[in-house]
Design an enzyme around this catalytic site. Structure first.
Site, PDB file in Angstrom:
ATOM      1  N   CYS A   1      15.600 -14.608  34.474  1.00 34.29           N
ATOM      2  CA  CYS A   1      16.514 -15.635  34.983  1.00 34.29           C
ATOM      3  C   CYS A   1      16.224 -15.841  36.460  1.00 34.29           C
ATOM      4  O   CYS A   1      16.073 -14.867  37.204  1.00 34.29           O
ATOM      5  CB  CYS A   1      17.965 -15.193  34.789  1.00 34.29           C
ATOM      6  SG  CYS A   1      19.171 -16.435  35.328  1.00 34.29           S
ATOM      7  N   LEU A   2      16.183 -17.090  36.875  1.00 34.00           N
ATOM      8  CA  LEU A   2      15.899 -17.392  38.280  1.00 34.00           C
ATOM      9  C   LEU A   2      17.020 -16.905  39.192  1.00 34.00           C
ATOM     10  O   LEU A   2      16.824 -16.790  40.393  1.00 34.00           O
ATOM     11  CB  LEU A   2      15.665 -18.897  38.461  1.00 34.00           C
ATOM     12  CG  LEU A   2      14.412 -19.432  37.735  1.00 34.00           C
ATOM     13  CD1 LEU A   2      14.356 -20.956  37.821  1.00 34.00           C
ATOM     14  CD2 LEU A   2      13.143 -18.811  38.301  1.00 34.00           C
TER      15      LEU A   2
ATOM     16  N   GLY B   1      13.606 -23.312  32.466  1.00 33.16           N
ATOM     17  CA  GLY B   1      14.923 -23.914  32.301  1.00 33.16           C
ATOM     18  C   GLY B   1      15.728 -23.719  33.568  1.00 33.16           C
ATOM     19  O   GLY B   1      15.390 -22.868  34.402  1.00 33.16           O
TER      20      GLY B   1
ATOM     21  N   GLN C   1      23.362 -22.719  38.717  1.00 28.52           N
ATOM     22  CA  GLN C   1      22.355 -21.967  39.478  1.00 28.52           C
ATOM     23  C   GLN C   1      22.008 -22.642  40.803  1.00 28.52           C
ATOM     24  O   GLN C   1      21.451 -22.007  41.691  1.00 28.52           O
ATOM     25  CB  GLN C   1      21.075 -21.774  38.643  1.00 28.52           C
ATOM     26  CG  GLN C   1      21.289 -20.910  37.405  1.00 28.52           C
ATOM     27  CD  GLN C   1      20.012 -20.728  36.634  1.00 28.52           C
ATOM     28  OE1 GLN C   1      19.664 -21.571  35.812  1.00 28.52           O
ATOM     29  NE2 GLN C   1      19.291 -19.654  36.900  1.00 28.52           N
TER      30      GLN C   1
ATOM     31  N   HIS D   1      24.827 -20.099  30.710  1.00 31.06           N
ATOM     32  CA  HIS D   1      25.109 -20.311  32.143  1.00 31.06           C
ATOM     33  C   HIS D   1      26.312 -21.234  32.342  1.00 31.06           C
ATOM     34  O   HIS D   1      27.135 -21.013  33.229  1.00 31.06           O
ATOM     35  CB  HIS D   1      23.908 -20.952  32.849  1.00 31.06           C
ATOM     36  CG  HIS D   1      22.872 -19.990  33.347  1.00 31.06           C
ATOM     37  ND1 HIS D   1      23.134 -19.027  34.290  1.00 31.06           N
ATOM     38  CD2 HIS D   1      21.546 -19.870  33.071  1.00 31.06           C
ATOM     39  CE1 HIS D   1      22.011 -18.345  34.561  1.00 31.06           C
ATOM     40  NE2 HIS D   1      21.029 -18.836  33.829  1.00 31.06           N
TER      41      HIS D   1
ATOM     42  N   HIS E   1      20.188 -19.721  26.464  1.00 28.82           N
ATOM     43  CA  HIS E   1      20.335 -19.079  27.780  1.00 28.82           C
ATOM     44  C   HIS E   1      20.998 -20.047  28.770  1.00 28.82           C
ATOM     45  O   HIS E   1      21.890 -19.661  29.536  1.00 28.82           O
ATOM     46  CB  HIS E   1      18.932 -18.643  28.244  1.00 28.82           C
ATOM     47  CG  HIS E   1      18.805 -18.118  29.637  1.00 28.82           C
ATOM     48  ND1 HIS E   1      18.361 -16.846  29.917  1.00 28.82           N
ATOM     49  CD2 HIS E   1      19.018 -18.697  30.855  1.00 28.82           C
ATOM     50  CE1 HIS E   1      18.322 -16.662  31.233  1.00 28.82           C
ATOM     51  NE2 HIS E   1      18.709 -17.772  31.828  1.00 28.82           N
ATOM     52  N   GLU E   2      20.605 -21.328  28.726  1.00 30.70           N
ATOM     53  CA  GLU E   2      21.173 -22.323  29.654  1.00 30.70           C
ATOM     54  C   GLU E   2      22.630 -22.639  29.309  1.00 30.70           C
ATOM     55  O   GLU E   2      23.467 -22.778  30.203  1.00 30.70           O
ATOM     56  CB  GLU E   2      20.337 -23.610  29.655  1.00 30.70           C
ATOM     57  CG  GLU E   2      18.857 -23.450  29.995  1.00 30.70           C
ATOM     58  CD  GLU E   2      18.576 -22.614  31.219  1.00 30.70           C
ATOM     59  OE1 GLU E   2      19.449 -22.486  32.099  1.00 30.70           O
ATOM     60  OE2 GLU E   2      17.466 -22.058  31.299  1.00 30.70           O
TER      61      GLU E   2
HETATM   62  O1  GNR Z   1      12.342 -19.336  33.582  1.00 26.75           O
HETATM   63  C1  GNR Z   1      13.039 -18.794  32.722  1.00 26.75           C
HETATM   64  N1  GNR Z   1      12.441 -18.111  31.712  1.00 26.75           N
HETATM   65  C2  GNR Z   1      13.114 -17.655  30.603  1.00 26.75           C
HETATM   66  C3  GNR Z   1      12.460 -16.756  29.773  1.00 26.75           C
HETATM   67  C4  GNR Z   1      13.072 -16.287  28.638  1.00 26.75           C
HETATM   68  C5  GNR Z   1      14.341 -16.718  28.309  1.00 26.75           C
HETATM   69  C6  GNR Z   1      15.019 -17.607  29.134  1.00 26.75           C
HETATM   70  C7  GNR Z   1      14.404 -18.083  30.270  1.00 26.75           C
HETATM   71  S1  GNR Z   1      15.234 -19.217  31.289  1.00 26.75           S
HETATM   72  C8  GNR Z   1      14.531 -18.832  32.827  1.00 26.75           C
HETATM   73  C9  GNR Z   1      15.000 -19.791  33.906  1.00 26.75           C
HETATM   74  C10 GNR Z   1      16.486 -19.641  34.101  1.00 26.75           C
HETATM   75  O2  GNR Z   1      16.999 -18.774  34.756  1.00 26.75           O
HETATM   76  N2  GNR Z   1      17.245 -20.496  33.477  1.00 26.75           N
HETATM   77  O3  GNR Z   1      18.578 -20.399  33.575  1.00 26.75           O
HETATM   78 NI    NI Z   2      18.969 -18.264  33.873  1.00 22.10          NI
END
Ligand code: GNR
Ligand code: NI
Length: 175
Positions: free
Chosen positions: A94-95, A46, A51, A140, A136-137
């Site tokens: 999270c990236l 995601g 980001q 953000h 999670h997104e």
């Molecule tokens: O790549 C991602 N893996 C992930 C694993 C578990 C819960 C959420 C994520 S999202 C993350 C990529 C990211 O930072 N998205 O904002």
């Molecule tokens: Ni993230």
């Protein structure tokens, strides 16, 4: 398409509440495509617009397994309509916090409302990794990181390591 640089925490951009999209136009579609290319290259499942430095409500996800066909989803203005009562604990990453992981508790399922890449309003019912990932997104887009759901002690440890990692990344790009 283009691979965009990913912003690392701590950064004020990642704490910003992002602005709603009034119309899904060619510029937004271009952003969605660039975000997907950036996400696949990372790799991640995601990515949210802040980001890559864009404080607008745009998200891309693809939670297909490695042995399945890719299933990219492009979303503008994603919203949680309802969440399930049952919760799930998942290890999140999270990236914007590379190589840091922690268990996060969230609703196991969610109904999501969003505009697709053609501007059409859609509702999807999600569970499993997709439900976790979209929550999670959406976080953000509201300036929230997964570490905001864990203890302040663990969060501060991760932020200290990120400050050091960012310093080292800047030194690398300087020589
Ligand atoms: O790549 C991602 N893996 C992930 C694993 C578990 C819960 C959420 C994520 S999202 C993350 C990529 C990211 O930072 N998205 O904002
Ligand atoms: Ni993230």
């Amino acid at each position: 398409m283009a691979i965009l640089p990913i912003i690392w925490a701590p950064d004020p951009i990642l704490k910003t509440r992002c602005a709603k999209i009034s119309e899904v136009d060619a510029e937004i579609r271009r952003l969605m495509d660039d975000m997907l290319e950036t996400m696949y290259a990372a790799p991640g499942v995601g990515l949210a617009a802040p980001q890559v430095g864009v404080t607008r409500r745009v998200v891309v996800v693809d939670c297909a397994r490695a042995d399945e066909e890719p299933r990219p989803i492009r979303m503008a203005n994603p919203e949680l309509l309802t969440v399930s009562e049952d919760e799930a604990i998942n290890e999140e990453g999270c990236l914007s916090l590379p190589s840091h992981y922690a268990d996060v508790i969230r609703p196991a399922g969610a109904k999501i409302l969003y505009l697709d890449e053609t501007g059409v309003s859609r509702v999807i019912k999600t569970e499993g990794l997709l439900a976790t990932c979209i929550q999670h997104e959406i976080d953000h887009l509201n300036g929230i990181l997964f570490v905001d759901h864990i203890s302040a002690l663990k969060r501060n440890m991760i932020f200290k390591k990120m400050v050091k990692a960012k310093r080292e990344r800047h030194l690398e790009s300087a020589d």
